[in-house]
Design an enzyme around this catalytic site. Structure first.
Site, mmCIF file in Angstrom:
data_model
loop_
_atom_site.group_PDB
_atom_site.id
_atom_site.type_symbol
_atom_site.label_atom_id
_atom_site.label_comp_id
_atom_site.label_asym_id
_atom_site.label_seq_id
_atom_site.Cartn_x
_atom_site.Cartn_y
_atom_site.Cartn_z
ATOM 1 N N HIS A 334 31.608 -52.049 -21.118
ATOM 2 C CA HIS A 334 31.597 -52.157 -19.630
ATOM 3 C C HIS A 334 31.063 -50.729 -19.377
ATOM 4 O O HIS A 334 31.331 -49.483 -19.789
ATOM 5 C CB HIS A 334 32.925 -52.208 -19.098
ATOM 6 C CG HIS A 334 32.891 -52.315 -17.427
ATOM 7 N ND1 HIS A 334 32.462 -53.064 -16.588
ATOM 8 C CD2 HIS A 334 33.528 -50.971 -16.657
ATOM 9 C CE1 HIS A 334 32.459 -52.519 -15.328
ATOM 10 N NE2 HIS A 334 33.187 -51.390 -15.523
ATOM 11 N N THR A 401 34.748 -51.919 -26.643
ATOM 12 C CA THR A 401 33.748 -51.642 -27.719
ATOM 13 C C THR A 401 32.696 -50.665 -27.072
ATOM 14 O O THR A 401 31.765 -50.176 -27.968
ATOM 15 C CB THR A 401 33.280 -52.846 -28.140
ATOM 16 O OG1 THR A 401 33.081 -53.878 -27.125
ATOM 17 C CG2 THR A 401 34.129 -53.421 -29.047
ATOM 18 N N GLU A 402 32.325 -50.583 -25.736
ATOM 19 C CA GLU A 402 31.459 -49.542 -25.337
ATOM 20 C C GLU A 402 31.888 -49.169 -23.891
ATOM 21 O O GLU A 402 32.130 -50.337 -23.111
ATOM 22 C CB GLU A 402 29.933 -50.318 -25.117
ATOM 23 C CG GLU A 402 29.455 -50.565 -26.631
ATOM 24 C CD GLU A 402 27.932 -51.161 -26.317
ATOM 25 O OE1 GLU A 402 27.410 -51.065 -25.305
ATOM 26 O OE2 GLU A 402 27.337 -51.697 -27.397
ATOM 27 N N ASN A 403 31.775 -47.918 -23.614
ATOM 28 C CA ASN A 403 31.941 -47.266 -22.250
ATOM 29 C C ASN A 403 31.659 -45.981 -22.247
ATOM 30 O O ASN A 403 31.924 -45.247 -23.244
ATOM 31 C CB ASN A 403 33.525 -47.569 -21.644
ATOM 32 C CG ASN A 403 33.494 -46.860 -20.409
ATOM 33 O OD1 ASN A 403 34.389 -45.886 -20.211
ATOM 34 N ND2 ASN A 403 33.155 -47.325 -19.599
#
Length: 558
Positions: A334, A401-403
């Site tokens: 996100h 997992t992604e920010n």
């Protein structure tokens, strides 16, 4: 100074905003919470054609003129293939609990087929990487597919448009379980399949660059969902009892907020936005079929086109049972949020994924946008998205997992105060969501290093560490956010407002020396001068280059 915005959503006057509590939550995450950073193979490894590696669709795509900004390629990128030991030392210094990376399919299976050739040098590279991570008490979280399909499979079969990819991907995953599964306990099948499908097979912005309007994305996604389910079943049947690992998927999604929270049409449009984004993949994997709103809207528009069947493929009853419940955990990427309102697209007016949704995306011009043209800092959307996942999918185990956030400048001020603020605000909202009861088990900062940013080349930098791509040795320099994030990890969250403010001051003090090291690099400064003179010279150069860069972007977008 005037800055230009090239956001695809419409800039708008501030709409009816949600009530947001921006106070720092004095809260530490639960014991056992995992803090990490991430990367992907194609973006960082380099070594694109050495030691038996096959060609990927991104190798082929980036080598075509005009596909990538400034015609950059990731042929060498961060040289992570050669520098992974140095990078693990950086991770150890940060005290990361986990490191998320991906395995390049063509590096271990050059033609994509297990039956043709296994590249043992590629196997050794990943085995050595995994072993060294574990030696340093860093948990590997491994992504099997982060967009680098073997080019042979695209040329022979059409890539994810062909159902045969399901079995070929399963063979690749099975090999990874066989060779690495005794040490890897967290597996992610696909990273952001939305981007694979939409940008790879509908808009053509990403490899393999196909523009199959109205059908391309849906067909590719259908096969990706089946491939994920097959890999999860293979792990269950052959490996789970021995290896005791977990298999999940990483879905990336923006939050969609109604422009007017009292307007039912805006509320429904915002719901469609999220269902066409996150729900497209999550609903089949948790509930067995596509979101009803997708089936309704795409089916209706397909009928208006005179088609005999919906452009959205259909799962059989057996397939629904097979794919349902195939996530041990949900990886969630996100970055940003959009305001959403109703916009009717008449059938026949360029039917495609975007017009199928009947909505318009908007942004508030007051939102900070320090990085990529699509990335506005809207922290409150993160908490809302996490609670949506909790409600919609039965509160699954979540790993963020992604920010993270990028910067636009061609050359970087290592004192990245905007990134520290972004991390503080977004992590704060995640911690609020945990207090709400959302089952978040880990957080992954994106990304460990500056790297190749797909069609934007090296023009955008997400890294905690600055990488000097002009230097053949690709040296890494810590940004202030390295020291800031390190403090968050050591405190397992935020202890109190005063201490968090002191973290930022200390991080800025530390980054000043890194700025001097970077400026003193003769490949950048091209002069032998004392640091006090070189630093402002380089900063001035950054301003001039950035001005030229913005003018280039303006001409490119007009």
């Amino acid at each position: 100074m005037t800055f230009f915005s090239f956001a695809f959503p419409i800039l708008m006057k501030k709409p009816m905003s949600p009530i947001v509590n921006n106070l720092l939550i004095v809260f530490c995450s639960s014991a056992g919470f995992s803090w990490g950073a991430g990367s992907s193979a194609y973006q960082t490894e380099g070594a694109w054609n050495v030691d038996g590696k096959g060609i990927s669709i991104w190798d082929a795509f980036s080598h075509k003129k005009g596909k990538i900004f400034l015609n950059d390629t990731a042929d060498s990128s961060c040289e992570g293939y050669y520098k992974f030991k140095d990078d693990i030392a950086l991770m150890k210094d940060m005290k990361l609990n986990h490191y998320r990376f991906s395995i390049s399919w063509p590096r271990i299976l050059p033609t994509g087929l297990k039956s043709e050739k296994i590249n043992e040098k590629g196997i050794k590279y990943y085995s050595d990487l995994i072993n060294m991570l574990l030696d340093n008490k860093i948990t590997p979280i491994v992504t099997l597919y982060h967009w680098d399909l073997p080019q042979v499979l695209h040329e022979k079969y059409g890539g994810w448009h062909n159902i045969s990819m399901v079995n070929y991907f399963n063979d690749f995953a099975n090999l990874c379980f066989e060779r690495f599964g005794n040490r890897v306990k967290y597996w992610i099948t696909f990273n952001n399949p939305w981007s694979i499908a939409v940008e790879g097979y509908e808009t053509g912005e990403h490899a393999p660059g196909l523009k199959l309007k109205g059908t391309g994305a849906y067909k590719a996604a259908h096969h990706i969902i089946k491939a994920h389910a097959k890999v999860r079943h293979t792990y269950d049947m052959q490996w789970r009892s021995k290896q005791k690992g977990l298999v999940g998927i990483s879905l990336t999604a923006d939050w969609g907020e109604p422009v007017d929270i009292s307007n039912q049409r805006d509320i429904e449009a915002a719901e469609r936005y999220i269902q066409f984004y996150l729900g497209w993949f999550a609903t089949p994997l948790f509930h067995g079929d596509y979101p009803q709103v997708m089936k309704d809207y795409i089916g209706r528009k397909s009928g208006q086109q005179g088609l005999g069947a919906s452009r959205l493929p259909v799962f059989s009853p057996q397939e629904k049972s097979y794919i349902k419940g195939t996530c041990d955990f949900l990886g969630l990427g996100h970055f940003t949020t959009r305001y959403v309102t109703l916009k009717n697209y008449p059938s026949g007016a360029g039917d495609n994924y975007f017009s199928d949704r009947d909505l318009a995306e908007l942004v508030d011009p007051q939102w900070p946008d320090p990085g990529s043209e699509w990335l506005y800092s809207v922290p409150w959307g993160f908490r809302r998205l996490l609670n949506f996942v909790k409600t919609q999918y039965g509160n699954p185990m979540i790993y963020v997992t992604e920010n993270g956030v990028s910067e636009k400048m061609l050359c970087t001020d290592l004192c990245d105060d905007w990134r520290m603020k972004y991390f503080k605000d977004y992590i704060n909202e995640m911690l609020k969501a945990i207090k709400d009861g959302v089952n978040v088990k880990g957080y992954t900062a994106w990304s460990l290093l500056d790297s190749f940013e797909w069609d934007e080349g090296f023009s955008e930098r997400f890294g905690l560490y600055y990488v000097d791509f002009r230097n053949k040795n690709k040296p890494r320099y810590p940004k202030a956010s390295v020291h800031y994030y390190k403090r968050i990890i050591s405190s397992n969250g935020f202890p109190n407002q005063r201490e968090v403010e002191s973290w930022k001051r200390k991080a800025v003090e530390t980054c000043s020396s890194s700025n001097q090291l970077l400026a003193a690099d003769p490949l950048i400064g091209h002069m032998e001068m004392v640091t006090e003179i070189v630093v402002p010279t380089v900063c001035t150069l950054c301003i001039l280059i950035s001005a030229v860069f913005f003018m280039f972007l303006l001409r490119r977008r007009l």
